[in-house]
Design a protein around this motif. Structure first.
Motif, mmCIF file in Angstrom:
data_model
loop_
_atom_site.group_PDB
_atom_site.id
_atom_site.type_symbol
_atom_site.label_atom_id
_atom_site.label_comp_id
_atom_site.label_asym_id
_atom_site.label_seq_id
_atom_site.Cartn_x
_atom_site.Cartn_y
_atom_site.Cartn_z
ATOM 1 N N GLY A 1 0.800 -1.222 0.000
ATOM 2 C CA GLY A 1 0.000 0.000 0.000
ATOM 3 C C GLY A 1 0.827 1.263 0.000
ATOM 4 O O GLY A 1 1.713 1.435 -0.841
ATOM 5 N N LYS A 2 0.537 2.108 0.978
ATOM 6 C CA LYS A 2 1.061 3.471 0.985
ATOM 7 C C LYS A 2 2.580 3.559 0.955
ATOM 8 O O LYS A 2 3.131 4.466 0.358
ATOM 9 C CB LYS A 2 0.575 4.187 2.250
ATOM 10 N N SER B 1 4.788 2.117 -0.533
ATOM 11 C CA SER B 1 5.522 1.905 -1.776
ATOM 12 C C SER B 1 5.931 3.217 -2.435
ATOM 13 O O SER B 1 6.780 3.233 -3.304
ATOM 14 C CB SER B 1 4.702 1.047 -2.747
ATOM 15 N N THR B 2 5.334 4.336 -2.022
ATOM 16 C CA THR B 2 5.767 5.611 -2.596
ATOM 17 C C THR B 2 6.417 6.534 -1.565
ATOM 18 O O THR B 2 6.736 7.674 -1.871
ATOM 19 C CB THR B 2 4.582 6.360 -3.236
ATOM 20 N N GLU B 3 6.609 6.049 -0.347
ATOM 21 C CA GLU B 3 7.257 6.880 0.676
ATOM 22 C C GLU B 3 8.696 7.175 0.275
ATOM 23 O O GLU B 3 9.399 6.314 -0.254
ATOM 24 C CB GLU B 3 7.276 6.131 2.014
ATOM 25 N N LYS B 4 9.112 8.364 0.601
ATOM 26 C CA LYS B 4 10.449 8.810 0.186
ATOM 27 C C LYS B 4 11.544 7.975 0.851
ATOM 28 O O LYS B 4 12.522 7.598 0.220
ATOM 29 C CB LYS B 4 10.600 10.287 0.547
ATOM 30 N N VAL C 1 11.561 4.995 2.020
ATOM 31 C CA VAL C 1 11.343 3.552 2.061
ATOM 32 C C VAL C 1 11.805 2.925 0.742
ATOM 33 O O VAL C 1 11.522 3.441 -0.335
ATOM 34 C CB VAL C 1 9.848 3.218 2.280
ATOM 35 N N PHE C 2 12.514 1.837 0.866
ATOM 36 C CA PHE C 2 12.963 1.109 -0.314
ATOM 37 C C PHE C 2 12.426 -0.312 -0.208
ATOM 38 O O PHE C 2 12.699 -1.007 0.775
ATOM 39 C CB PHE C 2 14.495 1.089 -0.354
ATOM 40 N N ILE C 3 11.640 -0.721 -1.197
ATOM 41 C CA ILE C 3 11.087 -2.080 -1.159
ATOM 42 C C ILE C 3 11.728 -2.891 -2.273
ATOM 43 O O ILE C 3 11.811 -2.438 -3.419
ATOM 44 C CB ILE C 3 9.560 -2.093 -1.375
#
Lengths: 328, 552, 132
Positions: free
Chosen positions: A101-102, A104-107, A109-111
């Motif tokens: 969810g959210k 995945s676009t947080e600055k 955060v790296f997934i």
């Protein structure tokens, strides 16, 4: 793309470089070892949080909420989401991004989704190497998420400093079939979807199992740590604060009790063993499997001209000779 | 019968088998699209266990296997209802009036995706989507334009809207008020089927629990205010489009129906108050006899469920009335003209299955939006079928066919197995949350693709009789300026409104959501004052949260 | 590069919820030995490009049936270039009129697969492109 694949590049936090180095860690391992050597020596490893549990237990939602609680405090967090590779095709469906969810676009955060790639002995050594890369890139926490409760998942989450095992009320008696290893690996148990009517019953079963496990395993890693059961409703964000606190407390416990160093040295010991296995397989075993010599030996064994035991002794002797060549 | 069995055995062994040995068989085994094995021949032996009065009975009598009305198409044909909508309300209004002129007998509104997901045309996520797959509706002003010069007491209107169904239904009621049409005269359907959105169609907004509450709010409103309005269209269509087979379409649709009835009973509605206004929506696919049997099996199963499980007293509560659309997934991008023929067979199956209304797809829909010409051919397909072939002159003309009756039995039995599985998982809402339904459908969809790639299933023009691809240029274009003009008119409407009043409406809706009151009433008040779809869904998003799919 | 290292992102930009094709393709590519990341419905261009960068994929498959490709695909391609990932192989599928194909190819989308295209054909196409 022209990109500088270097230690500085990784440390600069450029997502493209980090991503590309992780690909090399996965696919071109030999080439990336010099970089890993450099990164490892100058990097403090990130704090590793493992999370596992059966499919549908809501792990990803918990990861999402936990990660958000950390990024709210300006931490940089990476998530490694691991799915199994198909035994037949070697392919994999990496579906975890969909569940994150959210974040995945947080600055900050790296997934990264990774496949297990069916390594003998279970653990894909690229996972730990990826942790090294992410740590060097400045991620303070790395979450390793796996789906399932099998041996492979246990091996993966045992890399972590703090391991969360998630279950849900509807798992019911299935929990009895959790591998003993999972009960031992769990530093914190999470009973998600705790708003369901059968949650308290499940909580009791879980507690009992943990007590039994505890009394049988005085020597386990967690002998002085009382494994908490945190109840959450991930979708509502309920219990996330408690969970966050439990992770913090476990971290404090580890550093107070020197367990952190103990855990880390176990993980590193295992990684060294994995790297050796990988090396042996790549340099000796795999090339041998394709050589005509090996076919001859096999034929000899079938015809009883020799036997498997003698064959292995001779093969190992020839490895030693080759090793001599390597050293020169 | 014993004598017949002997003759049959004799025919099998001494006539059929030697002939097959000589001439071969096209396939080793034959089966329907749902993998029901087919024999070479059906005889009275296959139907002898079927008790006529119990399992079939007469049209208009329970369990309605042969049709819900005593006269069926001898009184009037099915309603020819083409789903349409694109661009602005003004353009769509023009297409509606054209279709009514061409002899279409009901309207069916397609909304654009931002409207379906509760965003106004000026929302970030609406970028590129405004007026694309349907008409853009932001406020009552658009709805007034949409039905301009269309008397709402003379037409019946179906609206394909789910998560924001309450808002669009309220707007329809408000337009009728302005036209001076009494509520009791309004006829039509609101799709309002949220469960299949999670399973198959994807235009959900809120999590299942508050969504089900909204669904039942509409049930209650309709039972009190709109006696001729279908409060839901429980849709197997999209489940089938997502790749299910006929059995899954049948079973999961009825399972959704059961979940809605349970939800309505939970908020205190009485079954015979709302059940007569439940309607259904099925797909007509290519496997001809299985499709006909599916429609008949659906009627019988629903009647039994309503009567035995929910103790419905009225016949009307047990009637499964349904709309049919021909299968979008059966349309091919290759040699698109072939689709005209496919659609005709599918329409025939729907009519022989006793549908109440029908949409026939346009042949060019695998390529883009249909043109006026292709829509007209689709409508003419129905008119030829109804007026020229004579298939509508006898009720349930295939009833009594050994094959059709035994297929109907088999579909009933297989659907029951699925229904039992869903029950075990705690009902449909739980089965969806656990991903069970989605996985079952995905598995079938994948197998179907494999069957086509490995030539076990033939699709003419796709994996057999292929031709060199040629470009089809004649496709309806949506004017790219449209998005801007729609945003401008929304801005205008906003500037004319009383902001204070808008805020009050939104807060009233918020309070009603918190106190779990029927939301239809405050929403109706709000739309009258031009509060927008996005604003109303926005406050509900804040209160209910948003659903995230967790399954793959 | 061999097939078992090919990593693919299957993404659904736009608001339509028709993911049958996307899921069938994802599954098919997996069974052809590829590692497939699936992003789910309603992905913005920003989300898609961020996923492509972090996952360091070789291929992006865009599936869209809403008709918004003309608007959204150029944004995705621009953002890919901005992120320095215009080396990735971008493919598209769904309901995309023939008329639009050339325009999309001009902005760098290598191939547009129509409904009815076999998985086998897509797999072959990807392998061939990766070999070059």
């Amino acid at each position: 793309m022209i990109m500088e694949i270097s230690a500085e590049g990784v440390r600069s936090g450029d997502e493209r470089i980090i991503a590309r180095v992780i690909s090399q860690v996965e696919n071109q391992r030999q080439q990336v070892f010099p970089l890993l050597k450099e990164l490892y020596r100058s990097t403090e490893l990130a704090y590793l949080v493992g999370i596992t549990g059966p499919p549908g237990s809501g792990k990803s939602t918990l990861v999402e909420k936990l990660v958000l609680s950390w990024t709210a405090e300006e931490e940089k967090v990476a998530v490694i989401a691991i799915d199994p590779s198909s035994e037949f095709s070697g392919g994999a469906l990496l579906g975890d991004r969909i569940r994150m969810g959210k974040i995945s676009t947080e600055k900050n955060v790296f997934i990264r989704s990774m496949a297990t790639r069916g390594y003998l002995g279970g653990l894909n050594p690229a996972i730990f190497d990826t942790v090294v890369v992410l740590s060097a890139a400045g991620y303070q926490k790395v979450v390793i998420e796996t789906v399932g409760v099998g041996q492979n998942e246990i091996d993966i989450v045992r890399l972590a400093d703090t391991t969360l095992v998630v279950t849900v009320p509807e798992a019911g008696d299935e929990i009895q079939t959790f591998k003993a290893g999972l009960m031992e690996a769990g530093d914190i148990f999470v009973l998600n979807k705790a708003d369901q009517p059968t949650a308290s019953r499940m909580g009791l079963i879980l507690k009992q199992m943990l007590e039994m496990n505890d009394s049988e395993n005085h020597s386990s890693d967690n002998s002085d740590w009382e494994v908490p059961i945190v109840k959450t409703v991930g979708t509502e964000g309920e219990g996330i604060e408690e969970l966050r606190r439990a992770v913090m407390q476990h971290r404090d416990f580890l550093s107070r009790s020197q367990k952190e160093r103990y855990n880390r040295s176990r993980v590193i010991r295992n990684h060294v063993v994995h790297l050796m296995e990988e090396f042996l397989r790549n340099h000796y075993i795999d090339p041998l499997l394709e050589s005509p010599v090996f076919q001859e030996i096999l034929a000899g064994i079938s015809a009883r001209k020799t036997d498997p035991y003698t064959a292995v002794e001779q093969l190992l002797k020839s490895f030693n000779k080759e090793q001599g060549k390597h050293e020169n | 019968m014993d004598e017949l069995r002997d003759y049959y055995q004799d025919w099998l062994e001494n006539r059929l088998k030697p002939t097959v040995d000589n001439f071969g068989s096209r396939q080793e085994e034959f089966s329907t699209a749902s993998d029901i094995e087919l024999k070479a021949l059906y005889t009275p032996l296959d139907t002898k266990e079927i008790d006529y009065l119990d399992k079939l009975n007469f049209p208009g009598q329970q369990p309605f296997t042969r049709g819900v009305y005593p006269t069926m198409y001898r009184s009037r044909f099915w309603t020819m209802r083409q789903y349409a909508g694109f661009g602005t309300a003004r353009e769509t209004n023009k297409r509606y009036r054209y279709l009514l002129d061409q002899g279409q007998t009901g309207l069916s509104v397609a909304f654009d995706l931002p409207t379906q997901i509760g965003y106004d045309s000026d929302h970030d996520l609406a970028r590129g989507e405004v007026g694309r797959v349907g008409v853009a509706i932001d406020t009552l002003a658009d709805m007034e334009t949409l039905f301009d010069r269309i008397p709402l007491d003379k037409v019946s209107t179906s609206m394909t809207i789910n998560s924001p169904a309450a808002v669009l239904l309220a707007m329809y009621v408000a337009v009728a008020e302005k036209q001076g049409v009494a509520r009791k005269k309004l006829a039509g359907t609101v799709q309002n089927d949220i469960l299949k959105e999670y399973i198959a169609r994807g235009t959900y907004i809120f999590p299942p629990e508050p969504s089900l509450k909204l669904v039942t709010d509409i049930f209650e409103f309709c039972s009190q205010e709109l006696p001729r309005w279908n409060s839901i269209s429980i849709s197997g269509y999209h489940i089938r489009e997502a790749g299910s087979d006929a059995v899954q379409e049948l079973a999961f649709t009825l399972a959704n129906g059961i979940e809605y009835v349970k939800s309505a009973l939970k908020i205190g509605l009485k079954v015979d108050d709302f059940a007569p206004r439940l309607s259904f929506f099925f797909n007509a696919q290519m496997n001809f006899f299985e499709e006909i049997a599916k429609f008949r099996a659906a009627r019988r199963l629903w009647a039994e469920i309503m009567r035995d499980r929910f103790q419905a007293q009225q016949d009307k509560s047990c009637m499964l009335r349904f709309h049919t659309q021909t299968a979008g997934a059966a349309l091919t991008a290759q040699q698109p003209e072939n689709n005209i023929i496919r659609v005709a067979y599918q329409a025939l199956a729907a009519a022989l299955g006793g549908t109440q209304s029908l949409h026939t797809n346009s042949f060019d829909e695998a390529l883009g939006l249909p043109t006026e010409k292709s829509v007209k051919i689709a409508l003419r397909t129905q008119q030829v079928l109804a007026q020229e072939t004579g298939i509508a002159d006898v009720i349930d003309p295939l009833g009594g066919s050994y094959l059709i009756e035994s297929l109907t039995e088999e579909l009933v039995a297989r659907a029951r197995d699925y229904l039992a599985e869903v029950e075990e998982l705690g009902g449909m809402a739980e089965a969806i949350k656990a991903g069970f339904v989605q996985r079952e459908i995905q598995e079938t969809a994948y197998e179907m693709q494999r069957d086509i790639e490995e030539q076990r299933e033939i699709v003419v023009g796709v994996n057999k009789y292929q031709e060199e691809d040629r470009e089809i240029g004649d496709i309806l274009k949506v004017d790219p300026e449209l998005e801007k003009s729609q945003r401008r008119s929304l801005e205008e409407v906003r500037s004319r409104r009383d902001d204070q009043q808008v805020t009050e409406h939104i807060e009233t809706i918020r309070a009603a959501a918190q106190q779990e009151e029927n939301l239809m009433y405050p929403i109706l008040e709000a739309v009258r004052d031009y509060v927008s779809v996005g604003e109303i869904c926005g406050v509900l998003r804040e209160e209910f949260g948003e659903y995230q799919t967790h399954h793959f | 590069m061999s097939a078992d290292n090919i990593k693919v992102l299957i993404a659904k930009p736009g608001l339509d919820g028709h993911d049958r094709g996307a899921k069938v393709i994802a599954r098919g590519l997996k069974e052809a030995g590829m590692e497939v990341v699936y992003t789910g419905l309603r992905q913005t261009p920003e989300q898609i490009v961020k996923a492509a960068v972090q996952e360091d994929v070789d291929v992006i498959g865009l599936s869209i049936l809403s008709g918004a490709h003309g608007e959204l695909f150029p944004v995705i391609m621009d953002k890919l270039t901005e992120s320095g990932r215009n080396d990735v192989l971008v493919l598209a599928g769904g309901t995309i009129p023939d008329d639009d194909h050339q325009k999309l190819k001009d902005i760098g989308i290598r191939e547009i697969f129509k409904p009815g295209t076999s998985i086998g054909k897509i797999v072959d196409f990807i392998r061939q492109e990766m070999d070059e």
